[in-house]
Design a protein around this motif. Structure first.
Motif, PDB file in Angstrom:
ATOM      1  N   LYS A 152       1.096  -0.886   0.284  1.00 37.00           N
ATOM      2  CA  LYS A 152      -0.184  -0.007   0.086  1.00 37.00           C
ATOM      3  C   LYS A 152       0.740   1.413   0.338  1.00 37.00           C
ATOM      4  O   LYS A 152       0.574   2.045  -0.049  1.00 37.00           O
ATOM      5  N   ASN A 153       2.084   0.586   0.651  1.00 41.34           N
ATOM      6  CA  ASN A 153       3.106   2.748   0.331  1.00 41.34           C
ATOM      7  C   ASN A 153       4.617   1.290  -0.030  1.00 41.34           C
ATOM      8  O   ASN A 153       4.126   0.528   0.876  1.00 41.34           O
ATOM      9  N   ASP A 154       4.845   2.090  -0.801  1.00 40.15           N
ATOM     10  CA  ASP A 154       6.890   1.233  -0.547  1.00 40.15           C
ATOM     11  C   ASP A 154       8.081   1.544  -0.243  1.00 40.15           C
ATOM     12  O   ASP A 154       8.759   1.631  -0.646  1.00 40.15           O
ATOM     13  N   LEU A 155       7.527   3.000   1.241  1.00 40.66           N
ATOM     14  CA  LEU A 155       8.119   3.442   1.648  1.00 40.66           C
ATOM     15  C   LEU A 155      10.123   2.300   2.492  1.00 40.66           C
ATOM     16  O   LEU A 155      10.976   2.869   2.164  1.00 40.66           O
ATOM     17  N   PHE A 156       9.289   1.367   2.659  1.00 44.34           N
ATOM     18  CA  PHE A 156       9.885   0.371   2.894  1.00 44.34           C
ATOM     19  C   PHE A 156      10.623  -1.334   2.217  1.00 44.34           C
ATOM     20  O   PHE A 156      11.665  -1.776   2.784  1.00 44.34           O
ATOM     21  N   LYS A 157      10.036  -1.057   0.814  1.00 42.59           N
ATOM     22  CA  LYS A 157       9.817  -2.273  -0.203  1.00 42.59           C
ATOM     23  C   LYS A 157      11.342  -2.752  -0.150  1.00 42.59           C
ATOM     24  O   LYS A 157      11.661  -3.643  -0.656  1.00 42.59           O
ATOM     25  N   ASP A 158      12.220  -1.422   0.060  1.00 38.49           N
ATOM     26  CA  ASP A 158      13.535  -1.712  -1.091  1.00 38.49           C
ATOM     27  C   ASP A 158      14.421  -2.643  -0.102  1.00 38.49           C
ATOM     28  O   ASP A 158      15.685  -3.357  -0.295  1.00 38.49           O
ATOM     29  N   ASN A 159      13.967  -2.641   1.753  1.00 39.91           N
ATOM     30  CA  ASN A 159      15.285  -3.483   2.218  1.00 39.91           C
ATOM     31  C   ASN A 159      13.879  -4.243   2.868  1.00 39.91           C
ATOM     32  O   ASN A 159      13.473  -3.620   3.997  1.00 39.91           O
ATOM     33  N   TYR A 160      14.952  -5.659   2.876  1.00 42.29           N
ATOM     34  CA  TYR A 160      14.306  -6.501   3.317  1.00 42.29           C
ATOM     35  C   TYR A 160      13.892  -6.591   4.716  1.00 42.29           C
ATOM     36  O   TYR A 160      12.271  -7.095   5.777  1.00 42.29           O
ATOM     37  N   GLU A 161      15.393  -6.612   5.312  1.00 45.66           N
ATOM     38  CA  GLU A 161      14.901  -5.844   6.680  1.00 45.66           C
ATOM     39  C   GLU A 161      14.232  -5.153   7.296  1.00 45.66           C
ATOM     40  O   GLU A 161      13.363  -5.315   9.260  1.00 45.66           O
ATOM     41  N   ASP A 162      13.018  -4.527   6.967  1.00 47.22           N
ATOM     42  CA  ASP A 162      12.301  -3.705   7.582  1.00 47.22           C
ATOM     43  C   ASP A 162      10.802  -3.390   6.855  1.00 47.22           C
ATOM     44  O   ASP A 162       9.843  -3.523   7.271  1.00 47.22           O
ATOM     45  N   TRP A 163      10.760  -5.622   6.826  1.00 49.81           N
ATOM     46  CA  TRP A 163       9.366  -5.250   5.848  1.00 49.81           C
ATOM     47  C   TRP A 163       8.469  -5.575   7.038  1.00 49.81           C
ATOM     48  O   TRP A 163       7.048  -5.264   6.993  1.00 49.81           O
ATOM     49  N   GLY A 164       9.348  -6.073   8.052  1.00 53.00           N
ATOM     50  CA  GLY A 164       8.828  -6.332   9.919  1.00 53.00           C
ATOM     51  C   GLY A 164       7.700  -4.802  10.030  1.00 53.00           C
ATOM     52  O   GLY A 164       6.576  -4.749   9.916  1.00 53.00           O
ATOM     53  N   MET A 165       8.037  -3.760   9.884  1.00 51.88           N
ATOM     54  CA  MET A 165       8.078  -2.423  10.177  1.00 51.88           C
ATOM     55  C   MET A 165       6.456  -2.075   9.243  1.00 51.88           C
ATOM     56  O   MET A 165       6.047  -1.191   9.687  1.00 51.88           O
ATOM     57  N   ALA A 166       6.872  -2.250   7.782  1.00 52.26           N
ATOM     58  CA  ALA A 166       6.194  -1.759   6.960  1.00 52.26           C
ATOM     59  C   ALA A 166       4.786  -2.668   7.389  1.00 52.26           C
ATOM     60  O   ALA A 166       3.309  -2.740   6.882  1.00 52.26           O
ATOM     61  N   LEU A 167       4.795  -3.653   7.701  1.00 52.06           N
ATOM     62  CA  LEU A 167       3.617  -4.821   8.305  1.00 52.06           C
ATOM     63  C   LEU A 167       2.966  -4.079   9.455  1.00 52.06           C
ATOM     64  O   LEU A 167       1.673  -4.300   9.630  1.00 52.06           O
ATOM     65  N   GLN A 168       3.644  -3.675  10.499  1.00 52.83           N
ATOM     66  CA  GLN A 168       3.037  -3.128  11.806  1.00 52.83           C
ATOM     67  C   GLN A 168       2.676  -1.782  11.093  1.00 52.83           C
ATOM     68  O   GLN A 168       1.202  -1.424  11.640  1.00 52.83           O
ATOM     69  N   VAL A 169       2.553  -1.282  10.080  1.00 53.94           N
ATOM     70  CA  VAL A 169       2.449   0.517  10.225  1.00 53.94           C
ATOM     71  C   VAL A 169       1.011   0.486   8.697  1.00 53.94           C
ATOM     72  O   VAL A 169       0.809   0.989   8.526  1.00 53.94           O
ATOM     73  N   GLY A 170       0.953  -0.894   8.477  1.00 52.98           N
ATOM     74  CA  GLY A 170       0.001  -1.150   7.221  1.00 52.98           C
ATOM     75  C   GLY A 170       0.193  -0.957   6.185  1.00 52.98           C
ATOM     76  O   GLY A 170      -0.190  -0.830   5.338  1.00 52.98           O
ATOM     77  N   HIS A 171       1.672  -0.544   5.820  1.00 51.36           N
ATOM     78  CA  HIS A 171       2.051  -1.014   4.502  1.00 51.36           C
ATOM     79  C   HIS A 171       2.199  -1.968   3.651  1.00 51.36           C
ATOM     80  O   HIS A 171       2.140  -2.375   2.380  1.00 51.36           O
ATOM     81  N   LEU A 172       2.081  -2.670   4.375  1.00 49.75           N
ATOM     82  CA  LEU A 172       2.435  -4.479   3.499  1.00 49.75           C
ATOM     83  C   LEU A 172       0.704  -5.717   4.180  1.00 49.75           C
ATOM     84  O   LEU A 172       0.946  -5.253   5.292  1.00 49.75           O
ATOM     85  N   VAL A 173       0.633  -5.994   3.012  1.00 46.00           N
ATOM     86  CA  VAL A 173      -0.207  -7.196   2.815  1.00 46.00           C
ATOM     87  C   VAL A 173      -0.240  -8.468   2.317  1.00 46.00           C
ATOM     88  O   VAL A 173       0.005  -8.060   1.293  1.00 46.00           O
ATOM     89  N   TYR A 174       0.113  -9.776   3.206  1.00 48.00           N
ATOM     90  CA  TYR A 174      -0.177 -10.863   2.715  1.00 48.00           C
ATOM     91  C   TYR A 174      -1.378 -11.574   2.931  1.00 48.00           C
ATOM     92  O   TYR A 174      -1.924 -11.758   3.850  1.00 48.00           O
ATOM     93  N   TYR A 175      -1.761 -12.133   2.005  1.00 47.87           N
ATOM     94  CA  TYR A 175      -3.401 -12.546   1.434  1.00 47.87           C
ATOM     95  C   TYR A 175      -2.840 -13.732   0.750  1.00 47.87           C
ATOM     96  O   TYR A 175      -2.669 -13.667  -0.330  1.00 47.87           O
ATOM     97  N   THR A 176      -3.403 -14.497   1.187  1.00 44.55           N
ATOM     98  CA  THR A 176      -3.797 -16.516   0.584  1.00 44.55           C
ATOM     99  C   THR A 176      -4.749 -16.512   1.163  1.00 44.55           C
ATOM    100  O   THR A 176      -5.149 -16.385   1.973  1.00 44.55           O
TER     101      THR A 176
END
Length: 223
Positions: A152-176
């Protein structure tokens, strides 16, 4: 192979000629099946155990439409959480701490979910947990109907180590999502306001409308 004592014939009942004309299938009064041979000997006929019918459960050891009391009986313990229309049990599945929640409408089980309560110091580890669960579910239910990672927001997309933060703030969603016979299955990992939401939900294809009807009725009552 044993010789038939004379007294045994006094207890043979329901005898019938077998496919071999020289042998006789018989049963003793005690219920033992034997095969009588023309040479005066006999052998016990061993019965093959009848296969037990496999029970196709929808969630844990329950099926859609089960009552609250039936679900509690299937768990074998009183629930940790008990509210109107919901009961929950603390459990551990696939190496993760979870709350197993059952949702009822009119005393019928219509939906259930695992709320993953596992803790990690590094929130990026939740992504590994998600992928492990997705693999296990795919092995059981097949290829997913939908499998998405939504930024939803690419701010943390380029660094995998920041993806946990991306989840916390609602930038990233996983859905299956899977469809299996009577059940819709959804695996979701997302977050908001620095909190991770991780759940695996099962819902009845046929009874899901009852929950929608209940929500609509409550909305109308509030108007």
């Amino acid at each position: 192979m044993k010789t038939i004592p004379a007294v045994l014939f006094l207890f043979l009942v329901a005898s019938s000629i077998s496919t071999n004309a020289q042998d006789i299938n018989a049963k003793t009064e005690g219920g033992l099946s034997v095969l009588l041979h023309a040479d005066g000997t006999w052998t016990v006929v061993e019965k093959k155990p009848e296969p037990k019918e496999a029970i196709d459960y929808d969630f844990r050891k329950s099926r859609w439409g089960d009552s609250r009391s039936e679900v509690i009986a299937s768990e074998g313990a009183e629930p940790l959480v008990s509210q109107e229309g919901l009961i929950g049990y603390q459990t551990r599945v696939a190496g993760l701490d979870m709350l197993a929640a059952y949702i009822f409408v009119g005393d019928q089980l219509v939906r259930a979910r695992y709320v993953i309560t596992e803790k990690h110091a590094n929130e990026t580890d939740f992504i590994s947990d998600y992928n492990n669960l997705k693999e296990l579910l795919s092995n059981k239910y097949g290829v997913p109907d939908e499998d998405e990672n939504i930024w939803k927001n690419d701010l943390f997309k380029d660094n995998y180590e920041d993806w946990g933060m991306a989840l916390q703030v609602g930038h990233l969603v996983y859905y299956t999502h899977w469809t299996h016979q009577r059940t819709e299955i959804k695996l979701v990992l997302n977050g908001d306001n620095y909190e991770i939401d991780f759940m695996l939900e099962y819902s009845s294809n046929d009874l899901g409308k009852l929950e929608a009807e209940q929500r609509n009725a409550k909305t109308m009552d509030a108007l």
